[in-house]
Design a protein around this motif. Structure first.
Motif, mmCIF file in Angstrom:
data_model
loop_
_atom_site.group_PDB
_atom_site.id
_atom_site.type_symbol
_atom_site.label_atom_id
_atom_site.label_comp_id
_atom_site.label_asym_id
_atom_site.label_seq_id
_atom_site.Cartn_x
_atom_site.Cartn_y
_atom_site.Cartn_z
ATOM 1 N N ALA A 14 -28.854 -88.447 0.480
ATOM 2 C CA ALA A 14 -27.448 -88.145 0.259
ATOM 3 C C ALA A 14 -27.305 -87.084 -0.834
ATOM 4 O O ALA A 14 -27.995 -87.137 -1.853
ATOM 5 C CB ALA A 14 -26.687 -89.404 -0.116
ATOM 6 N N GLY A 15 -26.416 -86.147 -0.577
ATOM 7 C CA GLY A 15 -26.230 -85.039 -1.489
ATOM 8 C C GLY A 15 -27.075 -83.828 -1.169
ATOM 9 O O GLY A 15 -26.871 -82.750 -1.739
ATOM 10 N N GLY A 16 -28.024 -83.992 -0.280
ATOM 11 C CA GLY A 16 -28.916 -82.900 0.083
ATOM 12 C C GLY A 16 -28.328 -81.983 1.134
ATOM 13 O O GLY A 16 -27.165 -82.120 1.528
ATOM 14 N N SER A 17 -29.152 -81.044 1.581
ATOM 15 C CA SER A 17 -28.710 -80.031 2.536
ATOM 16 C C SER A 17 -29.709 -79.888 3.673
ATOM 17 O O SER A 17 -30.907 -80.157 3.510
ATOM 18 C CB SER A 17 -28.566 -78.669 1.841
ATOM 19 O OG SER A 17 -27.604 -78.705 0.812
ATOM 20 N N LEU A 18 -29.202 -79.453 4.800
ATOM 21 C CA LEU A 18 -30.013 -79.085 5.955
ATOM 22 C C LEU A 18 -29.343 -77.908 6.642
ATOM 23 O O LEU A 18 -28.119 -77.766 6.582
ATOM 24 C CB LEU A 18 -30.127 -80.234 6.959
ATOM 25 C CG LEU A 18 -31.110 -81.379 6.681
ATOM 26 C CD1 LEU A 18 -30.950 -82.463 7.744
ATOM 27 C CD2 LEU A 18 -32.544 -80.881 6.637
ATOM 28 N N ARG A 19 -30.151 -77.102 7.308
ATOM 29 C CA ARG A 19 -29.597 -76.043 8.144
ATOM 30 C C ARG A 19 -30.114 -76.214 9.554
ATOM 31 O O ARG A 19 -31.322 -76.182 9.802
ATOM 32 C CB ARG A 19 -29.957 -74.648 7.636
ATOM 33 C CG ARG A 19 -29.226 -73.555 8.400
ATOM 34 C CD ARG A 19 -29.489 -72.171 7.887
ATOM 35 N NE ARG A 19 -30.728 -71.607 8.406
ATOM 36 C CZ ARG A 19 -30.969 -70.306 8.524
ATOM 37 N NH1 ARG A 19 -30.040 -69.431 8.158
ATOM 38 N NH2 ARG A 19 -32.118 -69.876 8.979
ATOM 39 N N LEU A 20 -29.182 -76.393 10.474
ATOM 40 C CA LEU A 20 -29.517 -76.496 11.892
ATOM 41 C C LEU A 20 -29.409 -75.125 12.543
ATOM 42 O O LEU A 20 -28.571 -74.315 12.168
ATOM 43 C CB LEU A 20 -28.577 -77.469 12.593
ATOM 44 C CG LEU A 20 -28.460 -78.875 12.005
ATOM 45 C CD1 LEU A 20 -27.537 -79.726 12.881
ATOM 46 C CD2 LEU A 20 -29.806 -79.519 11.870
ATOM 47 N N SER A 21 -30.277 -74.921 13.522
ATOM 48 C CA SER A 21 -30.249 -73.688 14.296
ATOM 49 C C SER A 21 -30.070 -74.023 15.769
ATOM 50 O O SER A 21 -30.539 -75.066 16.236
ATOM 51 C CB SER A 21 -31.544 -72.891 14.116
ATOM 52 O OG SER A 21 -31.756 -72.537 12.769
ATOM 53 N N CYS A 22 -29.439 -73.133 16.485
ATOM 54 C CA CYS A 22 -29.268 -73.273 17.923
ATOM 55 C C CYS A 22 -29.551 -71.916 18.556
ATOM 56 O O CYS A 22 -28.768 -70.982 18.378
ATOM 57 C CB CYS A 22 -27.872 -73.740 18.262
ATOM 58 S SG CYS A 22 -27.512 -73.777 20.041
ATOM 59 N N ALA A 23 -30.664 -71.832 19.258
ATOM 60 C CA ALA A 23 -31.057 -70.583 19.900
ATOM 61 C C ALA A 23 -30.604 -70.593 21.353
ATOM 62 O O ALA A 23 -30.919 -71.533 22.100
ATOM 63 C CB ALA A 23 -32.565 -70.401 19.818
ATOM 64 N N ALA A 24 -29.893 -69.556 21.738
ATOM 65 C CA ALA A 24 -29.387 -69.442 23.099
ATOM 66 C C ALA A 24 -30.221 -68.434 23.886
ATOM 67 O O ALA A 24 -30.641 -67.407 23.350
ATOM 68 C CB ALA A 24 -27.926 -69.001 23.086
ATOM 69 N N SER A 25 -30.424 -68.740 25.161
ATOM 70 C CA SER A 25 -31.139 -67.820 26.046
ATOM 71 C C SER A 25 -30.557 -67.928 27.441
ATOM 72 O O SER A 25 -29.720 -68.790 27.713
ATOM 73 C CB SER A 25 -32.643 -68.143 26.060
ATOM 74 O OG SER A 25 -32.866 -69.447 26.538
ATOM 75 N N GLY A 26 -30.993 -67.050 28.308
ATOM 76 C CA GLY A 26 -30.452 -67.028 29.660
ATOM 77 C C GLY A 26 -29.254 -66.098 29.734
ATOM 78 O O GLY A 26 -29.278 -65.010 29.165
#
Length: 118
Positions: A14-26
């Motif tokens: 709790a209190g931390g950070s994350l970065r999500l990525s979403c790569a698109a193709s097609g």
């Protein structure tokens, strides 16, 4: 079709950070707007944030405003979700999705698990 692959989930305190990525193709040219959604155990999937590829306009659900930031890199066909000040209530499977200018989100990634420990 548009294929979407999320990454970046994990376990954080709790209190931390994350970065999500979403790569698109097609057929990415058919994608007008990208969204992030999440689904916690026993709950329905809900909207978090969205961004338009062309002008970068964004929208957020109230519970993440000021903590989460959605962004995109058009050259990489990738959308990001920077998550700060994470709370245990943010624990869920996070999905990205794509939609055309008109219509519902019709392409979905497989999801990535985010777990926030207290």
């Amino acid at each position: 079709q548009v294929q979407l692959v999320e990454s970046g989930g994990g376990l954080v305190q709790a209190g931390g950070s994350l970065r999500l990525s979403c790569a698109a193709s097609g057929r990415t040219g058919s994608s007008y707007r990208m969204g992030w959604f999440r689904q916690a155990p026993g709950k329905e999937r809900g909207f978090i944030a969205a961004i338009t590829w062309s002008d970068g306009s964004t929208s957020y659900t109230d519970s993440v405003k000021g903590r989460f930031t959605i962004s995109r890199d058009n050259a990489k066909n990738t959308v990001y979700l920077q998550m700060n000040s994470l709370k245990p209530d943010d624990t869920a499977v996070y999905y990205c999705a794509s939609r055309a200018r008109i219509g519902n989100y019709n392409y979905w990634g497989q999801g990535t698990q985010v777990t926030v420990s207290s």
